[in-house]
Design a protein around this motif. Sequence first.
Motif, PDB file in Angstrom:
ATOM      1  N   GLY A 120       0.812  -1.210   0.000  1.00  0.00           N
ATOM      2  CA  GLY A 120       0.000   0.000   0.000  1.00  0.00           C
ATOM      3  C   GLY A 120       0.850   1.266   0.000  1.00  0.00           C
ATOM      4  O   GLY A 120       0.529   2.245  -0.688  1.00  0.00           O
ATOM      5  N   SER A 121       1.952   1.233   0.741  1.00  0.00           N
ATOM      6  CA  SER A 121       2.833   2.400   0.799  1.00  0.00           C
ATOM      7  C   SER A 121       3.529   2.637  -0.530  1.00  0.00           C
ATOM      8  O   SER A 121       3.650   3.777  -0.989  1.00  0.00           O
ATOM      9  N   VAL A 122       4.015   1.562  -1.146  1.00  0.00           N
ATOM     10  CA  VAL A 122       4.655   1.692  -2.453  1.00  0.00           C
ATOM     11  C   VAL A 122       3.651   2.215  -3.483  1.00  0.00           C
ATOM     12  O   VAL A 122       3.965   3.092  -4.297  1.00  0.00           O
ATOM     13  N   LEU A 123       2.432   1.671  -3.435  1.00  0.00           N
ATOM     14  CA  LEU A 123       1.396   2.109  -4.366  1.00  0.00           C
ATOM     15  C   LEU A 123       1.095   3.592  -4.186  1.00  0.00           C
ATOM     16  O   LEU A 123       1.007   4.353  -5.165  1.00  0.00           O
ATOM     17  N   MET A 124       0.970   4.032  -2.938  1.00  0.00           N
ATOM     18  CA  MET A 124       0.674   5.437  -2.686  1.00  0.00           C
ATOM     19  C   MET A 124       1.839   6.331  -3.092  1.00  0.00           C
ATOM     20  O   MET A 124       1.642   7.435  -3.626  1.00  0.00           O
ATOM     21  N   SER A 125       3.069   5.858  -2.864  1.00  0.00           N
ATOM     22  CA  SER A 125       4.246   6.637  -3.243  1.00  0.00           C
ATOM     23  C   SER A 125       4.325   6.829  -4.756  1.00  0.00           C
ATOM     24  O   SER A 125       4.694   7.902  -5.240  1.00  0.00           O
ATOM     25  N   ALA A 126       3.989   5.780  -5.511  1.00  0.00           N
ATOM     26  CA  ALA A 126       4.071   5.863  -6.971  1.00  0.00           C
ATOM     27  C   ALA A 126       2.873   6.573  -7.576  1.00  0.00           C
ATOM     28  O   ALA A 126       3.002   7.307  -8.567  1.00  0.00           O
ATOM     29  N   TRP A 127       1.710   6.364  -6.991  1.00  0.00           N
ATOM     30  CA  TRP A 127       0.456   6.856  -7.561  1.00  0.00           C
ATOM     31  C   TRP A 127       0.136   8.262  -7.072  1.00  0.00           C
ATOM     32  O   TRP A 127      -0.232   9.137  -7.849  1.00  0.00           O
ATOM     33  N   GLY A 128       0.242   8.471  -5.770  1.00  0.00           N
ATOM     34  CA  GLY A 128      -0.106   9.758  -5.181  1.00  0.00           C
ATOM     35  C   GLY A 128      -1.563   9.904  -4.826  1.00  0.00           C
ATOM     36  O   GLY A 128      -1.987  10.932  -4.308  1.00  0.00           O
ATOM     37  N   GLY A 129      -2.381   8.879  -5.100  1.00  0.00           N
ATOM     38  CA  GLY A 129      -3.796   8.942  -4.783  1.00  0.00           C
ATOM     39  C   GLY A 129      -4.617   9.504  -5.929  1.00  0.00           C
ATOM     40  O   GLY A 129      -4.075  10.040  -6.903  1.00  0.00           O
ATOM     41  N   PRO A 130      -5.943   9.405  -5.854  1.00  0.00           N
ATOM     42  CA  PRO A 130      -6.807   9.924  -6.916  1.00  0.00           C
ATOM     43  C   PRO A 130      -6.800  11.444  -6.962  1.00  0.00           C
ATOM     44  O   PRO A 130      -6.332  12.109  -6.026  1.00  0.00           O
ATOM     45  N   ARG A 131      -7.321  11.991  -8.043  1.00  0.00           N
ATOM     46  CA  ARG A 131      -7.348  13.453  -8.198  1.00  0.00           C
ATOM     47  C   ARG A 131      -8.107  14.097  -7.045  1.00  0.00           C
ATOM     48  O   ARG A 131      -7.649  15.087  -6.477  1.00  0.00           O
ATOM     49  N   ARG A 132      -9.299  13.555  -6.734  1.00  0.00           N
ATOM     50  CA  ARG A 132     -10.033  13.995  -5.530  1.00  0.00           C
ATOM     51  C   ARG A 132      -9.595  13.078  -4.394  1.00  0.00           C
ATOM     52  O   ARG A 132     -10.026  11.944  -4.282  1.00  0.00           O
ATOM     53  N   ARG A 133      -8.748  13.593  -3.548  1.00  0.00           N
ATOM     54  CA  ARG A 133      -8.157  12.741  -2.511  1.00  0.00           C
ATOM     55  C   ARG A 133      -9.186  12.237  -1.516  1.00  0.00           C
ATOM     56  O   ARG A 133      -9.018  11.171  -0.922  1.00  0.00           O
TER      57      ARG A 133
ATOM     58  N   ILE B 209     -14.839  18.884   0.831  1.00  0.00           N
ATOM     59  CA  ILE B 209     -13.839  19.739   1.473  1.00  0.00           C
ATOM     60  C   ILE B 209     -12.856  20.309   0.454  1.00  0.00           C
ATOM     61  O   ILE B 209     -12.438  21.468   0.567  1.00  0.00           O
ATOM     62  N   GLU B 210     -12.510  19.539  -0.565  1.00  0.00           N
ATOM     63  CA  GLU B 210     -11.514  20.010  -1.523  1.00  0.00           C
ATOM     64  C   GLU B 210     -12.051  21.122  -2.415  1.00  0.00           C
ATOM     65  O   GLU B 210     -11.278  21.944  -2.911  1.00  0.00           O
ATOM     66  N   GLU B 211     -13.366  21.149  -2.632  1.00  0.00           N
ATOM     67  CA  GLU B 211     -13.968  22.223  -3.425  1.00  0.00           C
ATOM     68  C   GLU B 211     -14.341  23.419  -2.544  1.00  0.00           C
ATOM     69  O   GLU B 211     -14.190  24.583  -2.962  1.00  0.00           O
ATOM     70  N   ASP B 212     -14.844  23.150  -1.344  1.00  0.00           N
ATOM     71  CA  ASP B 212     -15.353  24.223  -0.495  1.00  0.00           C
ATOM     72  C   ASP B 212     -14.250  25.001   0.220  1.00  0.00           C
ATOM     73  O   ASP B 212     -14.411  26.191   0.507  1.00  0.00           O
ATOM     74  N   LEU B 213     -13.149  24.342   0.534  1.00  0.00           N
ATOM     75  CA  LEU B 213     -12.086  24.994   1.293  1.00  0.00           C
ATOM     76  C   LEU B 213     -10.913  25.276   0.361  1.00  0.00           C
ATOM     77  O   LEU B 213     -10.336  24.349  -0.221  1.00  0.00           O
ATOM     78  N   PRO B 214     -10.564  26.542   0.164  1.00  0.00           N
ATOM     79  CA  PRO B 214      -9.470  26.859  -0.779  1.00  0.00           C
ATOM     80  C   PRO B 214      -8.125  26.362  -0.254  1.00  0.00           C
ATOM     81  O   PRO B 214      -7.925  26.215   0.955  1.00  0.00           O
ATOM     82  N   ASP B 215      -7.216  26.117  -1.196  1.00  0.00           N
ATOM     83  CA  ASP B 215      -5.866  25.737  -0.805  1.00  0.00           C
ATOM     84  C   ASP B 215      -5.210  26.887  -0.047  1.00  0.00           C
ATOM     85  O   ASP B 215      -5.418  28.070  -0.367  1.00  0.00           O
ATOM     86  N   ALA B 216      -4.424  26.533   0.940  1.00  0.00           N
ATOM     87  CA  ALA B 216      -3.713  27.554   1.708  1.00  0.00           C
ATOM     88  C   ALA B 216      -2.519  28.066   0.907  1.00  0.00           C
ATOM     89  O   ALA B 216      -1.883  27.316   0.166  1.00  0.00           O
ATOM     90  N   ALA B 217      -2.246  29.354   1.051  1.00  0.00           N
ATOM     91  CA  ALA B 217      -1.051  29.926   0.420  1.00  0.00           C
ATOM     92  C   ALA B 217       0.177  29.394   1.140  1.00  0.00           C
ATOM     93  O   ALA B 217       0.221  29.346   2.367  1.00  0.00           O
ATOM     94  N   ARG B 218       1.174  28.980   0.356  1.00  0.00           N
ATOM     95  CA  ARG B 218       2.384  28.407   0.942  1.00  0.00           C
ATOM     96  C   ARG B 218       3.598  29.141   0.418  1.00  0.00           C
ATOM     97  O   ARG B 218       3.618  29.576  -0.734  1.00  0.00           O
ATOM     98  N   PRO B 219       4.632  29.276   1.261  1.00  0.00           N
ATOM     99  CA  PRO B 219       5.855  29.925   0.768  1.00  0.00           C
ATOM    100  C   PRO B 219       6.518  29.079  -0.293  1.00  0.00           C
ATOM    101  O   PRO B 219       6.455  27.843  -0.245  1.00  0.00           O
ATOM    102  N   GLN B 220       7.118  29.739  -1.272  1.00  0.00           N
ATOM    103  CA  GLN B 220       7.834  29.014  -2.309  1.00  0.00           C
ATOM    104  C   GLN B 220       9.123  28.438  -1.735  1.00  0.00           C
ATOM    105  O   GLN B 220       9.837  29.106  -0.990  1.00  0.00           O
TER     106      GLN B 220
END
Length: 455
Positions: free
Chosen positions: A272-285, A426-437
């Motif tokens: 499961g960990s290898v799969l998640m590392s390679a895949w990254g999960g679905p578009r809607r997490r 949650i992914e649509e209703d809550l905007p992504d937080a601004a993060r430092p580059q």
Amino acid sequence: MLGVIVRRDLRAFVVVWVGQAASIVGSALTSFALGVWLFQRSGAVTDLAANALCATLPMAVLSPLAGALVDRHDRRFLMIVSDCAAACVTLAIAALALLGRLSPWHVYASTALIATANAVQVPAYTATVSLLVPKEQLGRTSGMTSLAQAAASILAPALGGALLVTVGLAGVIAIDLVTFLVAAVTLFVVRIPRPARATRLERHPSYWRDVLAGWRYVAVRPGLLAVTVYFGVLNLAEGMGNVLRAPLVLSFAPPMALGGVMSAAGAGGLVGSVLMSAWGGPRRRIDGVLAFTALAGLSMVVAALRPSVTLLGVAYAGRYVCGPIFSGCGTAILQAKVAPEMQGRAFALGSAVRGATLTLVYLAAGPLADGVFEPLMAAGGPLAGSVGALIGAGPGRGIALLMGLLGLVTMGVALAGRLSRRLYHIEEDLPDAARPQVSAAAPAAAETAVGAAKV
């Protein structure tokens, strides 16, 4: 080889991850060795349960304050200090073992002190990840963190047993100390940006004000509160399922069979960990969270059906494949949605909930299994003729019934999450937080360390 498969924008993270992974494996070796030492000394399961409580209570009690600490100060510095503090405690245990003066209370105290250090280290590390990698890579990095934990769960029992025979308890602890050093060195070679508001937060006169600010930050954002509650309830069912695994297998099979089931579970976690590392999960997490939670619950139901080692091995392998994926997706959601300057407190709140639920599990699992469900499913018991016709009656089948019910609860949690607008959207209703580059210096500083792996 590592340099070939690692993207440039992940290299700074990979350097930190290598050190933390080494430390996780080393700590797992020591934990396994001390558990064996405790049990061999007294033969009492109570000693192991007491040590488990010492590992969870500090996380439950201290995590909120630790989260405020993480958001006020340099996270790399805090991780280094936490690693060094845990190393000092581990060194003291090694000295006591060499002198022949180690006693159970030393183990309990060291476990509690290391858990206190982890209460700071865990939210500091998790909050740091979102400062090192692009948002679209957060699922992969969560999978890599789970990969380190899965590797530790597989390596610790196998290596720990062999090392105890060859180098003894002090030798195992010495190996752990080396892994602490590796973790500290990797933190020194990576530049980790600080959240923009960190300097302002440092002027707050009270840590408790910061703790309350973290709770309010989550409470006024219904989606974040829903995620916290969701994983709290899920952790209650998952944690009790873990506690019941050994007695369920040993109720009808020898200890060697338990080793096989545990190995299957560890292999599932690794996959499961290898799969998640390679895949990254679905578009809607959130879809990954809910779908793989439901599959994990179904695996628990399957585990309850028959007293079969093969069936339990398959069921636990399936369940542990799902864990890194639903937890990785959940972590990635929080890393994307929570402001960097609040992430220490947000993840610490999750750690506090986890510690509290595990404490409840350790206190309730025994009385529930032995005092309620086992009598219900005993030969001639109240449910032996009805439920017993489906899953069997006799020793261990009450535990199996409890396991099946926990699986249904887990599936119910996934269904409730799907029906909850606050959680599901949650992914649509809550905007992504601004993060430092991330500055170019971070990948550049990591280039030398990662480049050695190309050879």
